[in-house]
Design a protein around this motif. Sequence first.
Motif, short mmCIF file in Angstrom:
data_model
loop_
_atom_site.label_atom_id
_atom_site.label_comp_id
_atom_site.label_asym_id
_atom_site.label_seq_id
_atom_site.Cartn_x
_atom_site.Cartn_y
_atom_site.Cartn_z
N THR A 36 -4.88 2.65 -13.17
CA THR A 36 -6.30 2.91 -13.31
C THR A 36 -6.99 2.89 -11.94
O THR A 36 -6.41 2.44 -10.95
N HIS A 37 -8.22 3.34 -11.93
CA HIS A 37 -9.02 3.24 -10.72
C HIS A 37 -9.13 1.77 -10.31
O HIS A 37 -9.09 1.44 -9.13
N GLY A 38 -9.24 0.89 -11.29
CA GLY A 38 -9.31 -0.55 -11.02
C GLY A 38 -8.04 -1.08 -10.39
O GLY A 38 -8.10 -1.96 -9.52
N ASN A 39 -6.88 -0.56 -10.80
CA ASN A 39 -5.62 -0.97 -10.17
C ASN A 39 -5.64 -0.63 -8.68
O ASN A 39 -5.25 -1.46 -7.85
N PHE A 40 -6.09 0.57 -8.35
CA PHE A 40 -6.13 0.98 -6.95
C PHE A 40 -7.16 0.16 -6.16
O PHE A 40 -6.92 -0.22 -5.02
N THR A 41 -8.29 -0.13 -6.78
CA THR A 41 -9.32 -0.94 -6.12
C THR A 41 -8.80 -2.34 -5.81
O THR A 41 -8.99 -2.85 -4.71
N ALA A 42 -8.11 -2.95 -6.77
CA ALA A 42 -7.55 -4.29 -6.56
C ALA A 42 -6.47 -4.26 -5.47
O ALA A 42 -6.40 -5.16 -4.63
N LEU A 43 -5.65 -3.23 -5.48
CA LEU A 43 -4.62 -3.09 -4.46
C LEU A 43 -5.24 -2.97 -3.08
O LEU A 43 -4.82 -3.63 -2.12
N ALA A 85 -8.16 -4.02 -2.11
CA ALA A 85 -8.78 -5.30 -1.74
C ALA A 85 -7.73 -6.24 -1.15
O ALA A 85 -7.99 -6.92 -0.15
N SER A 86 -6.54 -6.25 -1.71
CA SER A 86 -5.49 -7.13 -1.17
C SER A 86 -4.93 -6.59 0.14
O SER A 86 -4.62 -7.35 1.05
N LEU A 87 -4.81 -5.27 0.27
CA LEU A 87 -4.30 -4.67 1.51
C LEU A 87 -5.28 -4.85 2.66
O LEU A 87 -4.88 -5.07 3.80
N LEU A 92 -2.42 6.12 3.24
CA LEU A 92 -3.57 7.00 3.02
C LEU A 92 -4.81 6.23 2.54
O LEU A 92 -5.82 6.22 3.23
N LEU A 93 -4.71 5.59 1.39
CA LEU A 93 -5.89 4.93 0.83
C LEU A 93 -6.41 3.81 1.72
O LEU A 93 -7.61 3.72 1.98
N MET A 94 -5.51 2.93 2.17
CA MET A 94 -5.95 1.79 2.97
C MET A 94 -6.63 2.23 4.28
O MET A 94 -7.74 1.79 4.55
N PRO A 95 -6.02 3.14 5.06
CA PRO A 95 -6.73 3.56 6.27
C PRO A 95 -8.06 4.26 5.97
O PRO A 95 -9.04 4.04 6.68
#
Length: 183
Positions: A138-145, A147-149, A177-180
């Motif tokens: 989910t979008h929430g899964n990516f958001t939580a990931l 936040a931890s990264l 990609l997402l984190m940077p």
Amino acid sequence: EIEYSYTYDELWTNACRVAGWLKAKDIRQGDRILLVSRNEPAWAMVYFGILLADAVVVPLDWEMPVAEVRRVVRKASARMAIVHEDTDLDLGLMTAFTGDVFDSEPLTHVESRDRSEEVASLLFTSGTTGDPKGVMLTHGNFTALLASLNGAFDVTRRDRFLSVLPLFHTFEFSCGLLMPLSR
């Protein structure tokens, strides 16, 4: 040597063009769209465009055998595939090349709502121990990931990243990609 350089505004505008193109093709919320392409800037723009169109991205290895891609098409109940120009796939569903999906007016309105429980991506395992299985993120899964990264890496705007894994891999997509982009 190929060098790509895009601004954040160009990334956003191109993703909105993809979303506009998808909406013009009557793609609706929750429709599953295969993304079968090489690592290149267009991959990210198409990925984000699919999300902006409220659809679900099903990223696949662009070198995956056609029989496996067809199996994923069935399992994912995919509505469309967006493929790299060098990919020759007959999947029995609407298919477009990555270069063609930017030829549209950009989506101008993105509905503001909580998407945290909505599926963003349907990832298929490699199937090394059997038939590939789909995993819904989910979008929430990516958001939580993210936040931890973000707490684990000190990234500044001067940093550069080299993607060594394909972007359809969760690790590369998240950390390369997402984190940077989020930083």
